[in-house]
Scaffold this motif. Structure first.
Motif, short mmCIF file in Angstrom:
data_model
loop_
_atom_site.label_atom_id
_atom_site.label_comp_id
_atom_site.label_asym_id
_atom_site.label_seq_id
_atom_site.Cartn_x
_atom_site.Cartn_y
_atom_site.Cartn_z
N GLU A 80 0.83 -1.21 0.00
CA GLU A 80 0.00 0.00 0.00
C GLU A 80 0.86 1.26 0.00
OE1 GLU A 80 -4.16 -1.20 2.24
OE2 GLU A 80 -2.36 -0.94 3.48
N ILE A 81 1.97 1.24 0.74
CA ILE A 81 2.87 2.40 0.76
C ILE A 81 3.45 2.64 -0.63
CG2 ILE A 81 5.06 3.27 1.66
CD1 ILE A 81 4.45 1.76 4.26
N VAL A 82 3.89 1.58 -1.28
CA VAL A 82 4.45 1.71 -2.63
C VAL A 82 3.40 2.23 -3.60
CG1 VAL A 82 5.48 0.47 -4.58
CG2 VAL A 82 6.20 -0.07 -2.23
N GLU A 83 2.20 1.68 -3.52
CA GLU A 83 1.11 2.12 -4.41
C GLU A 83 0.76 3.58 -4.17
OE1 GLU A 83 -2.03 -0.63 -3.64
OE2 GLU A 83 -0.88 -2.35 -4.36
N LEU A 84 0.77 3.99 -2.90
CA LEU A 84 0.46 5.38 -2.56
C LEU A 84 1.48 6.32 -3.19
CD1 LEU A 84 -0.95 7.66 -1.01
CD2 LEU A 84 0.37 6.98 1.01
N TYR A 85 2.75 5.99 -3.05
CA TYR A 85 3.78 6.86 -3.61
C TYR A 85 3.78 6.83 -5.14
CZ TYR A 85 6.01 8.51 0.63
OH TYR A 85 6.27 9.16 1.81
N GLU A 86 3.40 5.70 -5.73
CA GLU A 86 3.27 5.66 -7.19
C GLU A 86 2.22 6.67 -7.65
OE1 GLU A 86 4.48 1.03 -8.26
OE2 GLU A 86 2.39 1.55 -7.90
N MET A 87 1.11 6.74 -6.92
CA MET A 87 0.07 7.71 -7.27
C MET A 87 0.53 9.14 -7.00
SD MET A 87 -2.46 6.55 -8.80
CE MET A 87 -3.33 8.11 -8.73
N ARG A 88 1.28 9.33 -5.92
CA ARG A 88 1.79 10.67 -5.62
C ARG A 88 2.73 11.14 -6.72
NH1 ARG A 88 4.25 11.94 0.03
NH2 ARG A 88 3.88 14.05 -0.78
N VAL A 89 3.56 10.24 -7.24
CA VAL A 89 4.47 10.61 -8.32
C VAL A 89 3.68 11.09 -9.54
CG1 VAL A 89 6.14 9.75 -10.02
CG2 VAL A 89 6.40 9.15 -7.61
N VAL A 90 2.65 10.33 -9.89
CA VAL A 90 1.83 10.69 -11.05
C VAL A 90 1.17 12.05 -10.85
CG1 VAL A 90 -0.22 10.09 -12.40
CG2 VAL A 90 1.40 8.31 -11.74
N LEU A 91 0.51 12.22 -9.70
CA LEU A 91 -0.23 13.46 -9.45
C LEU A 91 0.68 14.66 -9.26
CD1 LEU A 91 -3.06 12.20 -7.06
CD2 LEU A 91 -3.35 13.19 -9.33
N GLU A 92 1.74 14.49 -8.50
CA GLU A 92 2.58 15.64 -8.19
C GLU A 92 3.51 16.02 -9.35
OE1 GLU A 92 3.90 16.38 -4.29
OE2 GLU A 92 2.51 14.95 -3.38
N ARG A 93 3.87 15.05 -10.18
CA ARG A 93 4.58 15.40 -11.40
C ARG A 93 3.69 16.30 -12.27
NH1 ARG A 93 8.37 12.83 -14.96
NH2 ARG A 93 8.31 10.87 -13.78
N THR A 94 2.43 15.86 -12.43
CA THR A 94 1.49 16.64 -13.24
C THR A 94 1.22 18.01 -12.61
OG1 THR A 94 0.43 14.60 -13.98
CG2 THR A 94 -0.81 16.64 -14.27
N ALA A 95 1.07 18.04 -11.29
CA ALA A 95 0.82 19.30 -10.60
C ALA A 95 1.97 20.28 -10.81
CB ALA A 95 0.61 19.05 -9.11
N ALA A 96 3.19 19.80 -10.70
CA ALA A 96 4.35 20.67 -10.89
C ALA A 96 4.43 21.17 -12.33
CB ALA A 96 5.63 19.92 -10.51
N GLU A 97 4.13 20.29 -13.27
CA GLU A 97 4.14 20.70 -14.68
C GLU A 97 3.11 21.80 -14.93
OE1 GLU A 97 5.50 16.40 -16.64
OE2 GLU A 97 3.39 17.00 -16.63
N MET A 98 1.93 21.64 -14.37
CA MET A 98 0.87 22.63 -14.58
C MET A 98 1.15 23.91 -13.80
SD MET A 98 -2.43 20.08 -14.59
CE MET A 98 -3.55 21.25 -15.32
N ALA A 99 1.76 23.77 -12.63
CA ALA A 99 2.12 24.96 -11.85
C ALA A 99 3.15 25.79 -12.61
CB ALA A 99 2.66 24.55 -10.49
#
Length: 216
Positions: A80-99
């Motif tokens: 679950e920890i690995v899956e959570l961070y995998e999702m964080r990478v996807v979301l926060e990469r996109t967030a930083a790109e859009m920011a």
């Protein structure tokens, strides 16, 4: 117990908000048992609204009910920890790109200020962790996408279940702040690709520290 604004809320909602804040701040940790009587005394409420709050926390996936024990704050498994961070990478990469495309100078200044405050709080891991959470939320807000923000907020409950912060020593704090600085500078320059890459690297580094801290 951390104080939160509860004016205008029902007793059940007030109990929920205060318990949620206490778990987020680390007052209660994953694996801790939440006894109705004890929680009710801390909140100066009757057991009925506390019971209502615990049911809502259970529906959020934050609390689980164990036979003969009662309400316990969930502990995430290794997968679950690995899956959570995998999702964080996807979301926060996109967030930083859009920011990098949408962030205002004031928002970038706020990120800089938050990063400075994290470094200044290097002797207070709990405070540094709270500011760090706000830093990441600031990037998501600067992305100017309500659906991305909603998705990021949906991960917050799971983030609270990670347990003690990994911001436990000065070397770790310095690494985090340096990586934050790389993200900020890429956002400031409007370089979406670099901002996304910096955010992804930061989360991957955080995952390694998290798994090491948990003996995984």
């Amino acid at each position: 117990m951390q104080k939160v604004e509860t004016q205008g809320l029902s007793q059940g909602e007030a109990a929920y908000q205060q318990l949620h804040a206490a778990i987020r701040s680390g007052t209660y940790q994953p694996g801790d048992r939440l006894r109705e009587v004890e929680v009710a005394e801390r909140l100066a409420l009757s057991r009925t609204p506390v019971r209502e709050a615990l049911r809502k926390l259970e529906s959020d996936g934050i609390v689980e009910h164990r036979a003969r024990i009662g309400a316990v704050i969930r502990t995430l498994t290794h997968p679950e920890i690995v899956e959570l961070y995998e999702m964080r990478v996807v979301l926060e990469r996109t967030a930083a790109e859009m920011a990098a495309k949408h962030a205002s100078p004031a928002e970038i200044d706020t990120m800089v200020d938050m990063n400075d405050r994290i470094l200044a709080a290097r002797d207070d891991a709990r405070t540094a962790s709270a500011i760090n959470q706000d830093f990441h939320r600031c990037i998501c807000l600067a992305a100017r996408n309500r659906f991305l923000l909603a998705s990021a907020q949906a991960l917050n409950n799971a983030l609270m279940l990670l347990g003690p912060t990994t911001l436990e020593d000065e070397a770790r704090i310095k690494t985090v702040c340096q990586q934050h600085g790389d993200i900020i500078e890429a956002i400031r320059s409007g370089n979406a690709k670099a901002a996304g890459a910096a955010a992804a690297l930061h989360l991957e580094t955080s995952l390694r520290h998290r798994l090491k801290a948990q003996g995984a």
